[in-house]
Design a protein around this motif. Structure first.
Motif, PDB file in Angstrom:
ATOM      1  N   LEU A   1      83.059 -31.083  10.982  1.00  0.00           N
ATOM      2  CA  LEU A   1      83.096 -31.819  12.035  1.00  0.00           C
ATOM      3  C   LEU A   1      82.089 -33.211  12.704  1.00  0.00           C
ATOM      4  CD1 LEU A   1      84.193 -28.598  14.665  1.00  0.00           C
ATOM      5  CD2 LEU A   1      85.564 -30.380  13.837  1.00  0.00           C
ATOM      6  N   PHE A   2      80.926 -33.101  11.897  1.00  0.00           N
ATOM      7  CA  PHE A   2      79.771 -33.629  12.258  1.00  0.00           C
ATOM      8  C   PHE A   2      78.826 -33.552  10.811  1.00  0.00           C
ATOM      9  CE2 PHE A   2      75.446 -34.567  13.323  1.00  0.00           C
ATOM     10  CZ  PHE A   2      75.574 -35.978  14.171  1.00  0.00           C
ATOM     11  N   GLN A   3      78.949 -34.714   9.943  1.00  0.00           N
ATOM     12  CA  GLN A   3      77.445 -35.449   9.588  1.00  0.00           C
ATOM     13  C   GLN A   3      76.726 -36.218   9.265  1.00  0.00           C
ATOM     14  OE1 GLN A   3      79.814 -35.235   5.687  1.00  0.00           O
ATOM     15  NE2 GLN A   3      77.754 -34.068   4.494  1.00  0.00           N
ATOM     16  N   LYS A   4      75.381 -36.359   9.601  1.00  0.00           N
ATOM     17  CA  LYS A   4      74.580 -37.352   9.986  1.00  0.00           C
ATOM     18  C   LYS A   4      75.139 -38.122   8.472  1.00  0.00           C
ATOM     19  CE  LYS A   4      70.567 -38.960  11.891  1.00  0.00           C
ATOM     20  NZ  LYS A   4      68.945 -38.046  12.533  1.00  0.00           N
ATOM     21  N   LYS A   5      74.339 -38.382   7.179  1.00  0.00           N
ATOM     22  CA  LYS A   5      74.801 -38.788   6.287  1.00  0.00           C
ATOM     23  C   LYS A   5      75.147 -38.192   4.976  1.00  0.00           C
ATOM     24  CE  LYS A   5      69.798 -36.751   4.580  1.00  0.00           C
ATOM     25  NZ  LYS A   5      69.070 -37.678   3.879  1.00  0.00           N
ATOM     26  N   SER A   6      75.982 -38.819   3.948  1.00  0.00           N
ATOM     27  CA  SER A   6      76.942 -38.310   3.172  1.00  0.00           C
ATOM     28  C   SER A   6      75.705 -37.146   2.059  1.00  0.00           C
ATOM     29  CB  SER A   6      77.447 -39.901   2.375  1.00  0.00           C
ATOM     30  OG  SER A   6      78.098 -39.955   1.212  1.00  0.00           O
ATOM     31  N   GLY A   7      76.464 -36.264   2.147  1.00  0.00           N
ATOM     32  CA  GLY A   7      75.547 -35.527   1.381  1.00  0.00           C
ATOM     33  C   GLY A   7      74.525 -34.532   2.109  1.00  0.00           C
ATOM     34  N   GLY A   8      74.960 -34.570   3.289  1.00  0.00           N
ATOM     35  CA  GLY A   8      73.677 -34.409   3.932  1.00  0.00           C
ATOM     36  C   GLY A   8      74.355 -32.636   4.468  1.00  0.00           C
ATOM     37  N   THR A   9      73.685 -32.119   5.637  1.00  0.00           N
ATOM     38  CA  THR A   9      74.458 -31.032   6.365  1.00  0.00           C
ATOM     39  C   THR A   9      75.591 -31.680   6.780  1.00  0.00           C
ATOM     40  OG1 THR A   9      72.579 -31.182   7.848  1.00  0.00           O
ATOM     41  CG2 THR A   9      72.074 -29.453   6.355  1.00  0.00           C
ATOM     42  N   ALA A  10      76.301 -30.371   7.385  1.00  0.00           N
ATOM     43  CA  ALA A  10      77.235 -30.957   8.573  1.00  0.00           C
ATOM     44  C   ALA A  10      77.775 -29.687   9.091  1.00  0.00           C
ATOM     45  CB  ALA A  10      78.292 -31.013   7.327  1.00  0.00           C
ATOM     46  N   VAL A  11      78.475 -29.735  10.244  1.00  0.00           N
ATOM     47  CA  VAL A  11      78.773 -29.328  11.146  1.00  0.00           C
ATOM     48  C   VAL A  11      80.377 -28.462  10.827  1.00  0.00           C
ATOM     49  CG1 VAL A  11      79.245 -27.921  13.583  1.00  0.00           C
ATOM     50  CG2 VAL A  11      77.372 -29.181  12.945  1.00  0.00           C
ATOM     51  N   MET A  12      80.704 -27.381  10.406  1.00  0.00           N
ATOM     52  CA  MET A  12      81.951 -27.309   9.996  1.00  0.00           C
ATOM     53  C   MET A  12      82.922 -26.166  11.107  1.00  0.00           C
ATOM     54  SD  MET A  12      81.493 -28.205   7.093  1.00  0.00           S
ATOM     55  CE  MET A  12      83.322 -27.915   5.982  1.00  0.00           C
ATOM     56  N   GLY A  13      84.106 -26.816  10.911  1.00  0.00           N
ATOM     57  CA  GLY A  13      85.425 -26.393  11.468  1.00  0.00           C
ATOM     58  C   GLY A  13      85.981 -25.409  10.992  1.00  0.00           C
ATOM     59  N   ASN A  14      86.329 -24.526  11.300  1.00  0.00           N
ATOM     60  CA  ASN A  14      87.141 -23.316   9.958  1.00  0.00           C
ATOM     61  C   ASN A  14      87.987 -23.004  10.734  1.00  0.00           C
ATOM     62  OD1 ASN A  14      84.755 -23.931   7.968  1.00  0.00           O
ATOM     63  ND2 ASN A  14      84.524 -22.511   9.546  1.00  0.00           N
ATOM     64  N   PHE A  15      89.461 -22.696   9.980  1.00  0.00           N
ATOM     65  CA  PHE A  15      90.361 -22.210  10.814  1.00  0.00           C
ATOM     66  C   PHE A  15      91.570 -21.655   9.815  1.00  0.00           C
ATOM     67  CE2 PHE A  15      95.086 -21.367  12.965  1.00  0.00           C
ATOM     68  CZ  PHE A  15      94.805 -20.591  14.279  1.00  0.00           C
TER      69      PHE A  15
END
Length: 212
Positions: free
Chosen positions: A115-129
């Motif tokens: 859902l959100f990733q500040k830079k490529s290959g970095g940490t990310a906020v995930m959405g799962n269903f």
């Protein structure tokens, strides 16, 4: 529960649509396949609706009862899928949920979206269903009980921390709904004695995972 399901689907669809025109060709993963192992706990409320059928004749009227209880259960699951693009993965989730004396094995279709990733290959906020069906393949009925599985729904959000090896650590929190029924029938030729319990488990899920 319907509001939670619709809100989760809307969040994932908005994330997919926002990046639909992203034509990047960067290779973030070594291969398009993904495997995720997660363990955690399910904490929350059990709602049990019971119908009792006791009578000494063939004409009887069932009585009804309901009850609630707060419980903590252990859970584990394995997701196997593939990336449609660097942000979205589709696959199948197989889990094991231990609800006291009942063991459910949910099998579901799942989608995972960054859902959100500040830079490529970095940490990310995930959405799962995940949505599927809780089977009783691992459960053994006793004392003339018969357990029947039911629908399972599990939306969640989390945090993905990439590792140098190309794998990642995952921390997820979400909602987990499981429905199933337990029927206990000790009737004889002259006496009817049956209990049907429909159980609705509404739980918060807390999971720690590893993606490889």
């Amino acid at each position: 529960m319907k509001k939670i399901i619709f809100a989760s689907l809307a969040l994932l669809l908005c994330g997919i649509r926002a990046n639909a025109q992203d034509s990047t060709k960067k290779v973030i993963h070594k291969h398009p396949y993904v495997n995720i192992v997660e363990v955690g706990v399910l904490a929350g409320q059990n709602v049990t609706n019971s119908y009792y059928y006791p009578s000494s004749s063939s004409f009887y009227y069932p009585s009804y009862g309901t009850g609630t209880a707060n419980r903590i259960s252990f859970s584990g699951q394995l997701f196997n899928g593939f990336y449609l693009n660097p942000q979205t993965a589709l696959g199948v989730t197989v889990g094991v949920d231990a609800y006291n004396s009942t063991i459910m094995m949910p099998i579901s279709a799942g989608i995972k979206r960054r859902l959100f990733q500040k830079k490529s290959g970095g940490t990310a906020v995930m959405g799962n269903f995940d949505i599927g069906y809780g089977t009783t393949w691992l459960h053994n009925d006793v004392n003339k009980e018969k357990t029947t599985g039911g629908i399972m729904v599990a939306p969640s959000v989390g945090y993905r921390i990439p590792l140098k090896s190309g794998s990642a650590l995952l921390f997820n929190i979400g909602y987990h709904y499981q429905r199933f029924k337990i029927t206990t029938d000790t009737s004889t030729d002259t006496y009817i004695n049956k209990i049907e319990e429909t159980r609705n488990y509404n739980r918060l899920s807390f999971r720690l995972g590893f993606e490889f």
